[in-house]
Write a protein that holds these residues in place. Structure first.
Motif, short mmCIF file in Angstrom:
data_model
loop_
_atom_site.label_atom_id
_atom_site.label_comp_id
_atom_site.label_asym_id
_atom_site.label_seq_id
_atom_site.Cartn_x
_atom_site.Cartn_y
_atom_site.Cartn_z
N LYS A 115 0.81 -1.22 0.00
CA LYS A 115 0.00 0.00 0.00
C LYS A 115 0.84 1.27 0.00
O LYS A 115 0.39 2.31 -0.44
CB LYS A 115 -0.93 0.03 1.23
CG LYS A 115 -1.90 -1.13 1.28
CD LYS A 115 -3.06 -0.93 0.32
CE LYS A 115 -3.74 -2.23 -0.07
NZ LYS A 115 -4.88 -2.59 0.75
N TYR A 163 2.76 -0.33 -5.43
CA TYR A 163 1.90 0.40 -6.37
C TYR A 163 2.04 -0.20 -7.77
O TYR A 163 1.06 -0.46 -8.45
CB TYR A 163 2.34 1.87 -6.37
CG TYR A 163 1.61 2.77 -7.33
CD1 TYR A 163 0.45 3.44 -6.96
CD2 TYR A 163 2.10 2.97 -8.62
CE1 TYR A 163 -0.19 4.28 -7.83
CE2 TYR A 163 1.45 3.81 -9.51
CZ TYR A 163 0.31 4.46 -9.11
OH TYR A 163 -0.33 5.29 -10.00
N GLU A 164 3.29 -0.44 -8.18
CA GLU A 164 3.52 -0.95 -9.53
C GLU A 164 2.99 -2.38 -9.68
O GLU A 164 2.41 -2.73 -10.70
CB GLU A 164 5.01 -0.87 -9.88
CG GLU A 164 5.49 0.58 -9.94
CD GLU A 164 6.80 0.76 -10.71
OE1 GLU A 164 7.50 -0.25 -10.94
OE2 GLU A 164 7.10 1.91 -11.07
N ARG A 176 0.50 -3.75 -8.06
CA ARG A 176 -0.96 -3.71 -8.14
C ARG A 176 -1.42 -3.16 -9.49
O ARG A 176 -2.38 -3.64 -10.09
CB ARG A 176 -1.54 -2.88 -7.00
CG ARG A 176 -1.44 -3.59 -5.64
CD ARG A 176 -2.10 -2.82 -4.53
NE ARG A 176 -1.43 -1.54 -4.29
CZ ARG A 176 -2.05 -0.37 -4.28
NH1 ARG A 176 -3.35 -0.32 -4.45
NH2 ARG A 176 -1.36 0.74 -4.07
N ALA A 177 -0.71 -2.14 -9.97
CA ALA A 177 -1.07 -1.54 -11.26
C ALA A 177 -0.97 -2.57 -12.38
O ALA A 177 -1.87 -2.69 -13.21
CB ALA A 177 -0.18 -0.33 -11.55
N LEU A 220 -3.83 -5.06 -12.23
CA LEU A 220 -5.16 -4.55 -12.57
C LEU A 220 -5.26 -4.14 -14.03
O LEU A 220 -6.30 -4.32 -14.65
CB LEU A 220 -5.51 -3.35 -11.68
CG LEU A 220 -5.80 -3.68 -10.22
CD1 LEU A 220 -5.88 -2.42 -9.39
CD2 LEU A 220 -7.11 -4.45 -10.12
N ASN A 221 -4.23 -3.55 -14.58
CA ASN A 221 -4.28 -3.09 -15.97
C ASN A 221 -2.86 -2.93 -16.51
O ASN A 221 -2.28 -1.86 -16.43
CB ASN A 221 -5.05 -1.76 -16.05
CG ASN A 221 -5.25 -1.32 -17.48
OD1 ASN A 221 -4.62 -1.83 -18.40
ND2 ASN A 221 -6.13 -0.36 -17.68
N ARG A 257 -1.70 -2.66 -19.43
CA ARG A 257 -1.51 -1.66 -20.49
C ARG A 257 -1.38 -0.26 -19.90
O ARG A 257 -0.57 0.55 -20.35
CB ARG A 257 -2.69 -1.70 -21.47
CG ARG A 257 -2.53 -2.77 -22.55
CD ARG A 257 -3.84 -2.98 -23.30
NE ARG A 257 -4.34 -1.76 -23.93
CZ ARG A 257 -3.91 -1.30 -25.09
NH1 ARG A 257 -2.98 -1.93 -25.75
NH2 ARG A 257 -4.41 -0.20 -25.61
N ALA A 258 -2.20 0.02 -18.90
CA ALA A 258 -2.12 1.33 -18.26
C ALA A 258 -0.81 1.46 -17.48
O ALA A 258 -0.19 2.52 -17.45
CB ALA A 258 -3.31 1.56 -17.34
N ALA A 259 -0.40 0.36 -16.84
CA ALA A 259 0.86 0.40 -16.10
C ALA A 259 2.02 0.71 -17.03
O ALA A 259 2.87 1.55 -16.74
CB ALA A 259 1.08 -0.94 -15.39
N GLU A 260 2.01 0.06 -18.17
CA GLU A 260 3.06 0.27 -19.17
C GLU A 260 3.08 1.74 -19.60
O GLU A 260 4.14 2.37 -19.68
CB GLU A 260 2.73 -0.63 -20.36
CG GLU A 260 3.79 -0.73 -21.41
CD GLU A 260 3.27 -1.48 -22.63
OE1 GLU A 260 2.04 -1.64 -22.79
OE2 GLU A 260 4.12 -1.90 -23.43
N TYR A 261 1.90 2.27 -19.83
CA TYR A 261 1.77 3.69 -20.22
C TYR A 261 2.28 4.60 -19.11
O TYR A 261 2.83 5.67 -19.36
CB TYR A 261 0.30 3.96 -20.57
CG TYR A 261 -0.17 5.37 -20.40
CD1 TYR A 261 0.15 6.35 -21.33
CD2 TYR A 261 -0.97 5.73 -19.31
CE1 TYR A 261 -0.30 7.65 -21.17
CE2 TYR A 261 -1.43 7.02 -19.15
CZ TYR A 261 -1.09 7.98 -20.08
OH TYR A 261 -1.54 9.25 -19.93
N GLY A 262 2.09 4.16 -17.86
CA GLY A 262 2.56 4.95 -16.73
C GLY A 262 4.06 4.78 -16.46
O GLY A 262 4.54 5.22 -15.42
N GLY A 263 4.77 4.14 -17.38
CA GLY A 263 6.22 4.05 -17.22
C GLY A 263 6.67 2.87 -16.38
O GLY A 263 7.83 2.79 -16.00
N VAL A 264 5.73 1.97 -16.06
CA VAL A 264 6.10 0.81 -15.27
C VAL A 264 6.69 -0.26 -16.19
O VAL A 264 6.13 -0.53 -17.25
CB VAL A 264 4.86 0.21 -14.54
CG1 VAL A 264 5.24 -1.04 -13.76
CG2 VAL A 264 4.24 1.26 -13.63
#
Lengths: 512, 375
Positions: free
Chosen positions: B235, B241-242, B244-245, B248-249, B251-258
Motif C-alpha cells: 500500500k 503500487y507498480e 498492483r497496477a 489490474l491493468n 496496459r495502463a501500467a506500461e503507459y505509466g512508465g512501469v
C-alpha cells in the motif's frame, strides 16, 4: 427497378451512454447489387449494419425484408432471413481449421459423432462455384488475413446467406488481396448475392459499388448511383458543407522545433507496416494536427512516439536528442505527456482510486516517491488539487475511478498530463465520446498548452477538431500523409478526398 | 449535478459491500455444510458448536475451546497466513502462481542447511543471530526459486501455472532425495517421515509456554509481522503500487512508465521470500529438523486463503485464522460425535469452497481478459 430486398425505415439508435448514433436513417438495398455504405468514423455505418444483422436493437424504426416486417433479437434471426455480416475483427477459432470453423454452431452429427465429411462436400462445392479457394485443413492461425476473411465469407455462404455485409473489409488486406476480394464480390453478385460494403475509402467504393449511401453524423446524406458521381462529390457529402469555424485560435509565437520525426516505420499487431515512412516536425507554441479515419496507423504512430511500440526504421528526435526506442519512463522523464485514446484501457486503472491514478507515471518521482516509499499524503493533496483546479466531479480522492463518469475520467487524465508541464503533449482522440462541456474543457487545455509555448501533437479522427485547433495539419491514410499544410489551405472537400486515400497533388490537379 | 453525485455515492457504497459479500459467502458455506450434516443425521448447530468451542461431555476441545486447541489452531494459522500472503502477492500482479508449496520446501531446506552446518556457542545473542541467518537463508532460497518461473514467463512467455506446478515437484522430490541419500543414514529410520538429523541448538526457538501445558510457537507472531510488512509494501511503496497496477491493468501500467516484466518478477520474488519464511517456521520453531513430508499442502491451501482474504494482506491473515479454525474444528468432530473422518473433511471442503467462490470468480474473469508481457 429491381426488387428491394432490405428496407430500413427511420432508424434511430441512442446508446445507453447517451450517444446518439443514428438519427432517423432510411436504407434501401436492392437484390443483386453491391451497395457501398460510406462515412467517417462515428457516422453510424457500423451501427446501422449491426442493427440489420440483429446484433443490436434500434431505439425506434422498422426493418422490412422482402416486404415483410421483421424484428431481430440476435444475429441467428438475421441469418435465418438470409442476412450475414463479416466484421473487421474476425470471429474465428484459431486452433480450428477452416472446415471446423465453418461447421461451428451447426455441426451435423450422427449419434453424437461429428460428421464433417458432409460439410466438406458442400463447402468444396461452394468454393468451386464462387472461386473462394481456401485450404480447409490448415488451422486458422496459420492462414493469412485475406484467407481468414474468405473463411468468414464461406461461413456465411454455407449458412445460405443472400445479403452479405462486409465491415471495412479492405482495412486489413494488402492491395493484391483487395483485388482478389473485389473479384470475388463481383462473382458473388453474378450469382445473385447482394452485398453491402461498409467503407470510408472513396476509390474502393466507386470502383466496385453499384449504388452508394453516404452517412454523416447519424443521418443519411444521400443514396447515389456510383456511375454518376466522382470522388469529390462523395467527399463533400461525407465531410459536410458546414463552414468549419476557427474558434479561439490564437496567433501563437511558434518557437523552436521540439519534435522531429524522420522516415518513421512502425509495424501493427498483424506484423505488417502500419506507419510507412512518416516525417514531420512539431514546434513549440503550435498545435500540429493529424486527421484521418481511425485505423490508418494513428495508434501505431502514437505508441511508437511514446515508447510503447518498437520503431522499425527511422528516427524520433526530441529537442535535438534521439529518443527512438527509449522506454516509456525515459520518454516521460524528458517532458513528453500523452493523453491516450483508450481511457480505461490505457489511461486509467479502473480499480485504482483517484489519488492512485493521479500519480500514475509520476509515482516513481519526488514528491510522490521518497526512496522506495510512496508519499500518500502528498499524493492525496495533489489529487485534491487536480479535482479542484480541473473541476472533476467526484465524492473524494479515495473513490475508485471506475465510479466516475466518462467525462470526469477524461478530465482526470487531462489534468494529470497537463499538470506535468510537458514540453510536448500528445493528445490522441482527446474528446472522443465526451459531452459538450468536457470537450470544451479538453480543447481549452490544448490551447492553453500552446499559448504557454509548449508543443502539441493532436491526433484525431474528428476532422472539425483538427481543423479548428491546428496551426498545421496533415491527413493520414494507410500509414502515410496524403497532404500536409495549414488548415486554411485545404477546402473541406480536399480534406475529405485525402481522408479517402487521394494524395494532395492528385486532389489539387483534379480540381484545377 | 446533485443526481449524478448521488449515483456516484451509491456505486461507491456498492464497492464497500465486498466485505458484506465475503461475510455472506461464509454464511452460505455454513448453510451448505449444515445441510450436509443434517442429511447425514447430525445436528448442524451442535456440530458447529463442537467445531469451534468443544464438547463438554467427551471433553473434546473445539478450535478455540481451550489453550491446547488454540495453540494448534494458531500454529496452523501461521503457516496459512504466510502461504496465503505469498499467493496474494503474486496474484495481485496477475501471476497465477501455484508454486508456493515448492518454494516453501526450498525455504525450509535452506533454513535446515544453515541451522545444521553452522553451530554456535549457545547464548541469547548467538541464538538470535543464528535464527536470523537461517531465516535469511530461507528468504533468499525461496525468492530464487520463484524467480525462475517469473523469468521464464517474462523472457520466454512460459505460462506460470505450468512452470510453477512442475517446479513444485522438482522442489519437493529433490529435497526428499537429498534427505534420503545424504541424511537418512545419519538419522536412522524414524517413524513419521523422512527426516534429517536435528539442527544446532543455537538455531532453535523454543515455543512460548501457555497454561495447560500448551505452547505458542513463534510462527504466529512472525506471521503477524510479515502480514504488516506486506501490507506496508503493497500500500505504501512504489513497488507495491507498480505490482498492483500491473495486475489490474498492464496496459495502463506500461503507459505509466512501469516496466511490466520487472514488476512481475519482483512480485514473484516477494512471494518466494514469504514462502521461504513459511518453510523456515517448521524447521526453526516446530520440528527442529527438515521433514520431507512436513507440509499437508499449506502452499495450495494458501490459494484458498488468499482468495477468501480478497488478496488483501489483513484479509488474508483473517482468512488464514478462519480456515485453520475450520480445519482444527473438523478434526474434533470425529472423536466427539464418532463422525467418519471423510464426512468431516467433506464438510470442511464445502465451507471453504463456498467462502472462496466470489473472489475466485473475479480472478477467473480478469484472467480471461489476459495479461500480456511485452518483450
Amino acid at each position: 427497378m429491381r426488387d428491394v430486398i432490405v428496407l430500413m425505415k427511420d432508424i434511430h439508435k441512442v446508446y445507453p451512454d447517451g450517444v446518439y448514433a443514428l438519427r432517423g436513417v432510411d436504407f434501401e438495398l436492392r437484390n443483386g447489387e453491391i451497395h457501398g455504405l460510406l462515412g467517417e468514423n462515428g457516422a453510424g455505418k457500423t451501427t446501422l449494419m449491426r442493427i440489420l444483422y440483429g446484433q443490436i436493437k434500434p431505439t425506434s424504426g422498422e426493418i422490412f425484408i422482402k416486404g415483410n416486417k421483421v424484428r431481430f433479437n440476435r444475429p441467428r434471426d438475421a441469418i435465418k432471413y438470409g442476412i450475414g455480416m463479416v466484421f473487421q475483427h474476425f470471429a474465428l477459432v484459431h486452433a480450428f481449421n477452416a472446415l471446423e470453423n465453418i461447421a461451428l454452431g451447426m455441426e451435423p452429427s450422427k449419434g453424437g459423432l461429428l460428421n464433417l465429411k458432409e460439410v466438406e462436400d458442400r463447402v468444396r462445392e461452394l468454393m468451386e462455384r464462387t472461386g473462394l479457394k481456401v485450404d480447409l485443413k490448415v488451422p486458422i492461425s496459420r492462414l493469412s488475413v485475406g484467407m481468414r476473411q474468405r473463411v468468414e465469407i464461406l461461413k456465411l455462404l454455407y449458412r445460405k446467406v443472400d445479403v452479405l455485409i462486409l465491415d471495412e473489409p479492405t482495412s486489413v488486406l494488402s492491395p493484391i488481396e483487395v483485388k482478389e476480394l473485389f473479384r470475388t464480390l463481383s462473382k458473388l453478385r453474378e450469382k445473385g448475392k447482394t452485398i453491402v460494403l461498409v467503407t470510408h475509402k472513396l476509390r474502393e467504393a466507386l470502383s466496385i459499388c453499384d449504388r452508394i449511401t453516404v452517412l454523416r453524423r447519424g443521418k443519411k446524406v444521400a443514396t447515389v448511383k456510383a456511375r454518376e458521381v466522382g470522388p469529390e462529390d462523395l467527399a463533400k457529402m461525407m465531410v459536410g458543407r458546414e463552414v468549419l469555424f476557427r474558434v479561439g485560435k490564437l496567433k501563437g509565437r511558434t518557437g523552436k522545433e521540439v519534435l522531429k520525426v524522420s522516415n518513421l516505420w512502425v509495424k501493427g499487431d498483424l506484423g505488417t507496416y502500419a506507419v510507412k515512412g512518416l516525417s514531420f516536425t512539431v514546434r513549440g507554441g503550435e498545435i500540429f494536427g493529424i486527421a484521418g479515419v481511425e485505423g490508418n496507423g494513428q495508434s501505431e504512430l502514437v505508441e511508437a512516439l511514446f515508447g510503447l511500440r518498437k520503431v522499425e526504421r527511422g528516427s524520433i528526435t526530441f529537442k535535438g536528442e534521439d529518443i527512438t526506442n527509449l522506454s516509456v519512463k525515459e520518454i516521460r522523464d524528458r517532458g513528453i505527456s500523452l493523453i491516450p485514446e483508450d481511457r480505461l484501457g490505457r489511461g486509467l486503472i479502473a480499480d485504482f482510486t483517484l489519488t492512485e491514478n493521479a500519480i500514475l507515471g509520476m509515482h516513481y518521482k519526488p514528491p510522490f516517491s521518497k526512496g522506495f516509499r510512496l508519499n500518500l499524503e502528498e499524493s492525496k493533496s495533489f489529487a485534491r488539487d487536480l479535482i479542484r483546479k480541473y473541476e472533476i466531479t467526484a465524492l473524494s480522492e479515495d473513490v475508485p475511478v471506475k465510479f466516475l463518469s466518462g467525462g470526469n475520467q477524461q478530465r482526470l487524465i487531462v489534468a494529470r498530463e497537463l499538470s506535468r508541464g510537458p514540453t510536448l503533449l500528445i493528445a490522441f482522440q482527446p474528446t472522443m465520446g465526451l459531452d459538450v462541456s468536457a470537450t470544451e474543457f479538453v480543447r481549452n487545455g490544448l490551447l492553453r498548452m500552446k499559448s504557454e509555448g509548449r508543443a502539441v501533437l493532436l491526433i484525431s479522427s474528428d476532422l472539425e477538431e483538427v481543423v479548428q485547433l491546428s496551426d498545421r495539419m496533415a491527413v493520414m491514410y494507410e500509414g502515410k500523409f496524403m497532404g500536409l499544410g495549414r488548415p486554411e489551405e485545404f477546402s473541406t472537400e480536399e480534406i475529405g478526398l485525402m481522408m479517402g486515400g487521394l494524395e494532395l497533388h492528385e486532389v489539387k490537379s483534379g480540381n484545377s | 449535478m446533485r443526481l449524478s453525485q448521488a449515483i456516484h455515492k451509491l456505486r461507491y457504497l456498492a464497492s464497500l459491500s465486498r466485505i458484506a459479500q465475503s461475510l455472506l459467502a461464509i454464511v452460505m458455506g455454513f448453510l451448505a455444510g449444515g445441510i450436509m450434516l443434517w442429511a447425514s443425521g447430525y445436528n448442524p448447530l451442535k456440530s458447529y458448536e463442537i467445531m469451534f468451542i468443544g464438547d463438554p461431555e467427551s471433553g473434546v476441545q473445539g478450535a478455540f475451546g481451550g489453550y491446547l486447541a488454540l495453540s494448534n489452531t494458531l500454529r496452523e494459522a501461521a503457516f496459512l497466513t504466510l502461504t496465503g500472503l505469498a499467493v496474494a502477492v503474486s496474484f495481485l500482479a496477475g501471476m497465477f502462481n501455484i508454486g508456493v508449496e515448492g518454494a516453501m520446501y526450498i525455504g525450509a531446506f535452506a533454513a535446515f542447511l544453515v541451522g545444521y552446518f553452522i553451530s554456535l556457542p549457545l547464548n541469547p545473542f548467538t541464538n538470535l543471530f543464528h535464527v536470523c541467518l537461517a531465516l535469511l537463508g530461507s528468504i533468499v532460497a525461496g525468492a530464487f526459486w520463484s524467480y525462475i518461473p517469473a523469468v521464464m514467463k517474462v523472457k520466454r512467455g512460459a505460462h506460470e501455472v505450468v512452470t510453477t506446478i512442475m517446479l513444485n515437484y522438482v522442489a519437493i522430490l529433490t529435497t526428499k532425495m537429498i534427505v534420503l541419500r545424504a541424511f537418512l543414514p545419519k538419522t536412522g529410520i524414524v517413524p513419521g517421515g523422512i527426516l534429517t538429523p536435528p539442527i544446532s541448538l543455537s538455531a532453535r526457538v523454543a515455543p512460548i509456554p501457555l497454561p495447560s501445558r500448551a505452547e505458542l510457537t513463534l510462527g504466529f507472531p512472525l506471521a503477524i509481522v510479515v502480514t504488516l510488512i506486506t501490507y506496508f509494501l503493497l500500500k505504501a511503496t512504489t513497488l507495491g503500487y507498480e505490482i498492483r497496477a500491473v495486475g489490474l491493468n498492464p496496459r495502463a501500467a506500461e503507459y505509466g512508465g512501469v516496466n511490466v516484466g520487472k514488476a512481475l518478477i519482483y512480485s514473484m520474488v516477494l512471494s518466494g521470500a514469504i514462502s521461504g519464511i513459511a518453510g523456515a517456521c517448521d524447521v526453526l520453531f516446530v520440528e527442529y529438523r527438515f521433514n520431507s513430508l512436513f507440509s499437508p499442502g499449506y502452499g495450495f491451501d494458501g490459494i484458498a486463503v488468499a482468495l477468501i482474504g480478497r488478496l488483501d494482506p489483513i484479509g488474508t491473515a483473517l482468512a488464514a485464522l478462519f480456515i485453520a479454525a475450520i480445519h482444527m474444528g473438523a478434526r474434533s468432530l470425529q472423536p466427539a460425535l464418532g463422525m467418519p473422518k471423510e464426512l468431516a473433511m467433506a464438510i470442511e471442503g464445502l465451507i471453504i469452497i463456498f467462502t472462496a467462490l466470489p473472489e475466485a470468480l473475479n480472478m477467473l474473469i480478469s484472467k480471461f481478459k489476459g495479461v500480456k508481457v511485452r518483450k
